[in-house]
Design an enzyme around this catalytic site. Structure first.
Site, PDB file in Angstrom:
ATOM      1  N   GLY A 217     -13.526   5.417 -35.224  1.00  0.00           N
ATOM      2  CA  GLY A 217     -14.649   6.334 -34.945  1.00  0.00           C
ATOM      3  C   GLY A 217     -15.543   5.743 -33.859  1.00  0.00           C
ATOM      4  O   GLY A 217     -15.062   5.106 -32.920  1.00  0.00           O
TER       5      GLY A 217
ATOM      6  N   GLU B  75       8.113   6.450 -15.231  1.00  0.00           N
ATOM      7  CA  GLU B  75       9.027   7.351 -14.510  1.00  0.00           C
ATOM      8  C   GLU B  75      10.198   6.544 -13.922  1.00  0.00           C
ATOM      9  O   GLU B  75      11.352   6.984 -13.981  1.00  0.00           O
ATOM     10  CB  GLU B  75       8.256   8.097 -13.396  1.00  0.00           C
TER      11      GLU B  75
ATOM     12  N   PRO C 172       0.822  -1.215   0.000  1.00  0.00           N
ATOM     13  CA  PRO C 172       0.000   0.000   0.000  1.00  0.00           C
ATOM     14  C   PRO C 172       0.858   1.269   0.000  1.00  0.00           C
ATOM     15  O   PRO C 172       0.498   2.263  -0.615  1.00  0.00           O
ATOM     16  CB  PRO C 172      -0.817  -0.133   1.291  1.00  0.00           C
TER      17      PRO C 172
ATOM     18  N   SER D 157       6.759   2.466  -6.399  1.00  0.00           N
ATOM     19  CA  SER D 157       8.017   2.815  -7.068  1.00  0.00           C
ATOM     20  C   SER D 157       9.173   2.839  -6.073  1.00  0.00           C
ATOM     21  O   SER D 157      10.289   2.417  -6.374  1.00  0.00           O
ATOM     22  CB  SER D 157       7.892   4.187  -7.726  1.00  0.00           C
TER      23      SER D 157
ATOM     24  N   TRP E  64      -1.815  -5.104  -5.265  1.00  0.00           N
ATOM     25  CA  TRP E  64      -1.748  -5.177  -6.729  1.00  0.00           C
ATOM     26  C   TRP E  64      -1.019  -6.437  -7.199  1.00  0.00           C
ATOM     27  O   TRP E  64      -0.193  -6.356  -8.102  1.00  0.00           O
ATOM     28  CB  TRP E  64      -1.014  -3.956  -7.324  1.00  0.00           C
TER      29      TRP E  64
ATOM     30  N   GLN F 136      -9.539   5.999 -32.615  1.00  0.00           N
ATOM     31  CA  GLN F 136      -9.892   7.183 -33.415  1.00  0.00           C
ATOM     32  C   GLN F 136     -10.209   6.790 -34.871  1.00  0.00           C
ATOM     33  O   GLN F 136     -11.175   7.272 -35.457  1.00  0.00           O
ATOM     34  CB  GLN F 136      -8.725   8.186 -33.366  1.00  0.00           C
TER      35      GLN F 136
ATOM     36  N   GLU G  49       5.393  -3.297 -13.152  1.00  0.00           N
ATOM     37  CA  GLU G  49       6.805  -3.695 -13.292  1.00  0.00           C
ATOM     38  C   GLU G  49       7.718  -2.478 -13.488  1.00  0.00           C
ATOM     39  O   GLU G  49       8.677  -2.509 -14.260  1.00  0.00           O
ATOM     40  CB  GLU G  49       6.981  -4.774 -14.368  1.00  0.00           C
TER      41      GLU G  49
HETATM   42  N1  CAA Z   1      20.435  -5.362 -10.484  1.00  0.00           N
HETATM   43  C1  CAA Z   1      21.137  -5.558  -9.351  1.00  0.00           C
HETATM   44  N2  CAA Z   1      21.170  -4.676  -8.325  1.00  0.00           N
HETATM   45  C2  CAA Z   1      20.447  -3.548  -8.468  1.00  0.00           C
HETATM   46  C3  CAA Z   1      19.692  -3.266  -9.621  1.00  0.00           C
HETATM   47  C4  CAA Z   1      19.712  -4.229 -10.648  1.00  0.00           C
HETATM   48  N3  CAA Z   1      19.001  -4.066 -11.780  1.00  0.00           N
HETATM   49  N4  CAA Z   1      19.088  -2.073  -9.471  1.00  0.00           N
HETATM   50  C5  CAA Z   1      19.454  -1.608  -8.259  1.00  0.00           C
HETATM   51  N5  CAA Z   1      20.270  -2.507  -7.666  1.00  0.00           N
HETATM   52  C6  CAA Z   1      20.920  -2.407  -6.360  1.00  0.00           C
HETATM   53  C7  CAA Z   1      21.823  -1.172  -6.278  1.00  0.00           C
HETATM   54  O1  CAA Z   1      23.129  -1.450  -6.785  1.00  0.00           O
HETATM   55  C8  CAA Z   1      21.836  -0.904  -4.786  1.00  0.00           C
HETATM   56  O2  CAA Z   1      22.735  -1.788  -4.140  1.00  0.00           O
HETATM   57  P1  CAA Z   1      24.117  -1.264  -3.458  1.00  0.00           P
HETATM   58  O3  CAA Z   1      23.709  -0.194  -2.481  1.00  0.00           O
HETATM   59  O4  CAA Z   1      24.681  -2.483  -2.830  1.00  0.00           O
HETATM   60  O5  CAA Z   1      24.932  -0.714  -4.591  1.00  0.00           O
HETATM   61  C9  CAA Z   1      20.434  -1.316  -4.356  1.00  0.00           C
HETATM   62  O6  CAA Z   1      19.930  -2.213  -5.349  1.00  0.00           O
HETATM   63  C10 CAA Z   1      19.492  -0.147  -4.195  1.00  0.00           C
HETATM   64  O7  CAA Z   1      19.433   0.481  -5.453  1.00  0.00           O
HETATM   65  P2  CAA Z   1      19.082   2.025  -5.617  1.00  0.00           P
HETATM   66  O8  CAA Z   1      19.911   2.843  -4.684  1.00  0.00           O
HETATM   67  O9  CAA Z   1      19.163   2.351  -7.063  1.00  0.00           O
HETATM   68  O10 CAA Z   1      17.592   2.050  -5.074  1.00  0.00           O
HETATM   69  P3  CAA Z   1      16.505   3.178  -5.149  1.00  0.00           P
HETATM   70  O11 CAA Z   1      15.795   3.227  -3.843  1.00  0.00           O
HETATM   71  O12 CAA Z   1      17.095   4.454  -5.670  1.00  0.00           O
HETATM   72  O13 CAA Z   1      15.427   2.577  -6.207  1.00  0.00           O
HETATM   73  C11 CAA Z   1      14.428   2.020  -8.300  1.00  0.00           C
HETATM   74  C12 CAA Z   1      15.707   2.288  -7.504  1.00  0.00           C
HETATM   75  C13 CAA Z   1      14.930   1.748  -9.709  1.00  0.00           C
HETATM   76  C14 CAA Z   1      13.474   3.218  -8.318  1.00  0.00           C
HETATM   77  C15 CAA Z   1      13.713   0.767  -7.737  1.00  0.00           C
HETATM   78  O14 CAA Z   1      13.200   0.994  -6.440  1.00  0.00           O
HETATM   79  C16 CAA Z   1      12.618   0.267  -8.626  1.00  0.00           C
HETATM   80  O15 CAA Z   1      12.866  -0.413  -9.607  1.00  0.00           O
HETATM   81  N6  CAA Z   1      11.339   0.584  -8.280  1.00  0.00           N
HETATM   82  C17 CAA Z   1      10.185   0.068  -9.025  1.00  0.00           C
HETATM   83  C18 CAA Z   1       9.727  -1.232  -8.482  1.00  0.00           C
HETATM   84  C19 CAA Z   1       8.888  -1.992  -9.454  1.00  0.00           C
HETATM   85  O16 CAA Z   1       9.245  -2.190 -10.602  1.00  0.00           O
HETATM   86  N7  CAA Z   1       7.752  -2.487  -8.958  1.00  0.00           N
HETATM   87  C20 CAA Z   1       6.918  -3.311  -9.768  1.00  0.00           C
HETATM   88  C21 CAA Z   1       6.163  -4.259  -8.907  1.00  0.00           C
HETATM   89  S1  CAA Z   1       6.152  -5.882  -9.500  1.00  0.00           S
HETATM   90  C22 CAA Z   1       4.890  -6.002 -10.621  1.00  0.00           C
HETATM   91  O17 CAA Z   1       4.343  -5.044 -11.082  1.00  0.00           O
HETATM   92  C23 CAA Z   1       4.617  -7.384 -11.021  1.00  0.00           C
HETATM   93  C24 CAA Z   1       3.222  -7.655 -11.468  1.00  0.00           C
HETATM   94  O18 CAA Z   1       2.466  -8.244 -10.751  1.00  0.00           O
HETATM   95  C25 CAA Z   1       2.880  -7.363 -12.890  1.00  0.00           C
END
Ligand code: CAA
Length: 379
Positions: free
Chosen positions: A339, A367, A128, A132, A156, A336, A363
């Site tokens: 129509g 943004e 909840p 992101s 979700w 569109q 996923e």
């Molecule tokens: N592979 C490996 N490690 C990764 C990574 C990747 N692709 N991306 C980030 N990391 C690691 C980073 O290296 C970091 O580790 P270290 O500190 O050891 O270096 C750690 O993860 C934290 O990363 P960030 O500092 O970049 O984290 P952040 O808080 O800034 O967040 C973000 C980054 C990209 C916004 C991430 O939070 C994100 O992807 N958010 C979206 C989540 C999402 O996609 N949710 C979808 C839900 S699932 C769904 O929808 C399924 C469904 O049912 C259809």
């Protein structure tokens, strides 16, 4: 550069196209209208190998590459995006995650039936108050020796009610931030685990999206994926691959809407000729075709990189953001072109337009994809 598909990839594309036309098309409007989960259709998808496409045959999968998976996802999404999200979550988030990071025991117990499509899985990250901002997990998995005590709520969740196996991300050590997060395999029926009501959604209405509640659920330590604290990185790695699946879904929605609009434009007459002979429509079709082709190249490139075991995080984010925005734009244009007919259910394009919207949200929102891309281009 080489743009041809292999014989095997073409065969899989054809099989998916035929399955979608023959088995999914006739009931898609009704399933959407009544939010009816496609139980029989998912069973057939499992029998045909569409639910564990990339899993090694020794674990019951099809042993196919990501390009084949993307081609199959596109074909199924052209007709039924509800079925394709079920397929995508099972293939790219659940099966791939278990195969890549699970123990042999976890693979035998969970991956084999998931890859064969005997059961389906769900991936549980969103909450909840953590969408992101995925590191802000409130669900807790407290270490109690030989088990974790799981408490919290997930939101979700695709396959929320129909799944048998759930990969649940939870915080074990709040002080450690994202390094204190784990991923646990939770089975339906574990005491204290409850499925909440179904969401009444705008699109992908036949897929079952639920909240999940965990109340003192005892999850054996042997059900943790990877080392202690690997859960957040696990989620990020799995989602990078998942985004290729959703990008393929968006591509399918866009191409499905485009094909319907193209066909309709050759049949419908206005001002004494088919509307396809009017430049206003021709230019729309030209832009739709061009954007779809660009999305396809991005999707296939990300899939190919994954198959070559090369880095693909940036490319899968680019594919997802571009393909999902293409799906939204193309499906609006398809309505569109139709129509008034585009606004009613029988012509399919209004459903594709509603289905397209979620590809910009789940996923990782558009943004979030831009965060992933910009961090890489600026690094
Ligand atoms: N592979 C490996 N490690 C990764 C990574 C990747 N692709 N991306 C980030 N990391 C690691 C980073 O290296 C970091 O580790 P270290 O500190 O050891 O270096 C750690 O993860 C934290 O990363 P960030 O500092 O970049 O984290 P952040 O808080 O800034 O967040 C973000 C980054 C990209 C916004 C991430 O939070 C994100 O992807 N958010 C979206 C989540 C999402 O996609 N949710 C979808 C839900 S699932 C769904 O929808 C399924 C469904 O049912 C259809």
């Amino acid at each position: 550069m080489f743009f041809d598909f292999s014989e095997e990839q073409l065969m899989i594309q054809k099989a998916a196209r035929e399955f979608a036309q023959n088995e999914l098309k006739s009931g898609v409007i009704e399933r959407d209208e009544h939010q009816k989960f496609p139980k029989d259709e998912v069973k057939k998808m499992g029998e045909l190998g569409f639910l564990g496409m990339m899993v090694d045959p020794k674990y019951g999968g099809g042993g196919m590459d990501t390009v084949s998976y993307a081609l199959a996802m596109e074909e199924i999404s052209k007709i039924d995006a509800s079925c394709s999200v079920i397929m995508s979550v099972n293939n790219s988030l659940v099966c791939w995650g278990l195969e890549k990071y699970g123990t042999e025991e976890q693979k035998q117990k969970y991956l084999v039936p998931l890859a064969k499509g005997e059961i389906i899985g769900a991936f549980c990250l969103s909450e909840p108050e953590a969408g992101s901002d995925a590191t802000s997990q409130r669900t807790t998995a407290i270490d109690k020796g030989d088990y974790y005590e799981l408490n919290g709520t997930k939101n979700w969740i695709t396959n929320g009610n129909s799944a048998s196996v759930y990969l649940v991300i939870a915080q074990t050590n709040i002080e450690a931030g994202h390094r204190g997060i784990n991923c646990l395999i939770v089975e339906k029926g574990m005491p204290g685990f409850e499925v909440g009501p179904k969401e009444n959604k705008m699109g992908i209405r036949a897929s079952d999206t639920h909240s999940l509640m965990f109340n003192n659920v005892k999850v054996p330590k042997s059900n943790r994926i990877g080392e202690d604290g690997f859960g957040f990185k696990f989620a990020m790695k799995v989602l990078s691959g998942g985004r290729i699946g959703i990008a393929s879904q968006a591509l399918g929605i866009a191409s499905g809407a485009y094909e319907l609009a193209l066909q309709y434009s050759k049949e419908r007459k206005a001002f004494g000729k088919e509307i396809s002979k009017h430049q206003a429509i021709q230019f729309k079709l030209a832009d739709m075709a061009t954007r779809i082709e660009a999305a396809r190249l991005l999707v296939l490139r990300a899939a190919w990189l994954k198959d070559q075991h090369l880095p693909f995080d940036k490319e899968s984010a680019m594919a997802k953001v571009f393909a999902s925005e293409t799906a939204m734009w193309v499906s609006i244009e398809a309505v569109q072109i139709h129509g008034g007919y585009g606004y009613v259910k029988e012509y399919h394009v209004e459903r594709l337009m509603r289905d397209a919207k979620i590809t910009q949200i789940y996923e990782g929102t558009s943004e979030v994809q831009r965060i992933v891309i910009s961090r890489q281009v600026l690094s």
